[in-house]
Enzyme design. Structure first.
Site, short mmCIF file in Angstrom:
data_model
loop_
_atom_site.label_atom_id
_atom_site.label_comp_id
_atom_site.label_asym_id
_atom_site.label_seq_id
_atom_site.Cartn_x
_atom_site.Cartn_y
_atom_site.Cartn_z
N ASN A 9 0.79 -1.22 -0.04
CA ASN A 9 0.08 0.04 0.10
C ASN A 9 0.85 1.05 -0.01
O ASN A 9 1.63 1.57 1.14
CB ASN A 9 -0.84 0.00 1.19
CG ASN A 9 -1.73 1.18 1.44
OD1 ASN A 9 -1.74 2.00 0.50
ND2 ASN A 9 -2.23 1.49 2.74
N GLY A 168 2.52 1.79 11.01
CA GLY A 168 3.11 2.94 10.72
C GLY A 168 3.94 3.28 11.98
O GLY A 168 4.67 4.42 11.92
C1 PEP Z 1 -0.92 0.04 5.93
O1 PEP Z 1 -0.85 1.23 5.42
O2 PEP Z 1 -1.61 -0.77 5.39
C2 PEP Z 1 0.23 -0.31 6.67
C3 PEP Z 1 0.15 -1.71 7.28
O3 PEP Z 1 1.25 0.29 6.91
P1 PEP Z 1 2.93 0.16 7.52
O4 PEP Z 1 3.40 -1.21 7.07
O5 PEP Z 1 3.69 1.09 7.11
O6 PEP Z 1 2.63 -0.02 9.14
#
Ligand code: PEP
Length: 249
Positions: A9, A168
């Protein structure tokens, strides 16, 4: 598509020069038995589709519930499909938080996605306050019931368990915590679609997945892959995650 799925994503990241990362990702053959999906900003979908030439799947990050109309700034599922998407992320916690999206709206968007031939990747997960209150399983059960539309064929569905507090943040649940939620989700899918139907749904974990923790996460029962945010932006970060999924039992 394989039940093992590594999905990236890109969120609101990426302009034309970022296509170089996809070229790098595709420079060597990807491991067999794992489907790879990248969900870039809609502005990059078509160029990425040309570049990828079918070697990876592509997806949008949201769509409107309507097929067309006066919805300035929104995007219809058919537009994503025409640009090269086969999937669309729906109900991501950032959309639920930033745009107040409800389970019913997510279900309506999923219906629109299906009508346009897209597979919805429906996200659900608890906030930190909900986990601390012991409400995690209730929250995800409610989201599963409300966000997955009636009449959907399980073969046309991907679910992503994404604890909001893990996205995140660099924090991840323990393997036992992930296992508990994934078991509950698989049981919920079985109750709705039967065991054979439930077995067709890739259940992804998402939230701070990176090369260093991917193997441990993919070893958790009922984890079929990952939805990856930050670590999907660079081929050098994403490739080891895809490799870890391929190596998982
Ligand atoms: C996401 O945006 O779905 C996600 C899991 O982000 P991250 O891997 O950066 O935590």
């Amino acid at each position: 598509m394989a039940r093992k799925l590594a999905a990236g994503n890109w969120k609101m990241n990426g302009i034309g020069e970022s296509l170089a990362e996809v070229a790098l990702l595709l420079a060597d053959p990807l491991p067999a038995g794992v489907a790879v999906l990248i969900c870039p900003p809609a502005t990059l979908l078509h160029r990425m589709a040309v570049l990828a030439a079918g070697r990876i799947a592509l997806g949008g990050q949201d769509c409107h519930a309507a097929a067309a109309g006066a919805h300035t700034g929104d995007i219809a599922a058919a537009m994503l499909a025409e640009a090269g998407a086969s999937h669309v992320i729906l109900g991501h916690s950032e959309r639920r938080a930033d745009h107040g999206e409800t389970d019913a709206q997510v279900a309506a968007k999923a219906q629109a996605a299906l009508a346009a031939g897209l597979v919805p990747v429906i996200c659900l997960g608890e906030t930190l306050a909900e986990r601390q209150a012991g409400a995690t399983l209730d929250v995800v059960a409610r989201q599963l019931a409300g966000s997955v539309p009636d009449g959907i064929a399980p073969a046309r569905l991907v679910l992503a368990y994404e604890p909001v507090w893990a996205i995140g943040s660099g924090l991840t649940p323990t393997p036992d915590q992930i296992a508990e939620v994934h078991a509950a989700l698989r049981a919920g899918l079985s109750a709705r679609f039967g065991a054979a139907g439930a077995a067709q749904v890739p259940l992804l974990y998402g939230g701070s997945v990176k090369a260093s923790n991917a193997a441990a996460i993919f070893a958790v029962p009922e984890v079929d892959g990952a939805l990856v945010g930050g670590a999907s932006l660079k081929a050098a970060d994403f490739r080891p995650i895809v490799a870890a999924l391929a190596a998982a039992a």
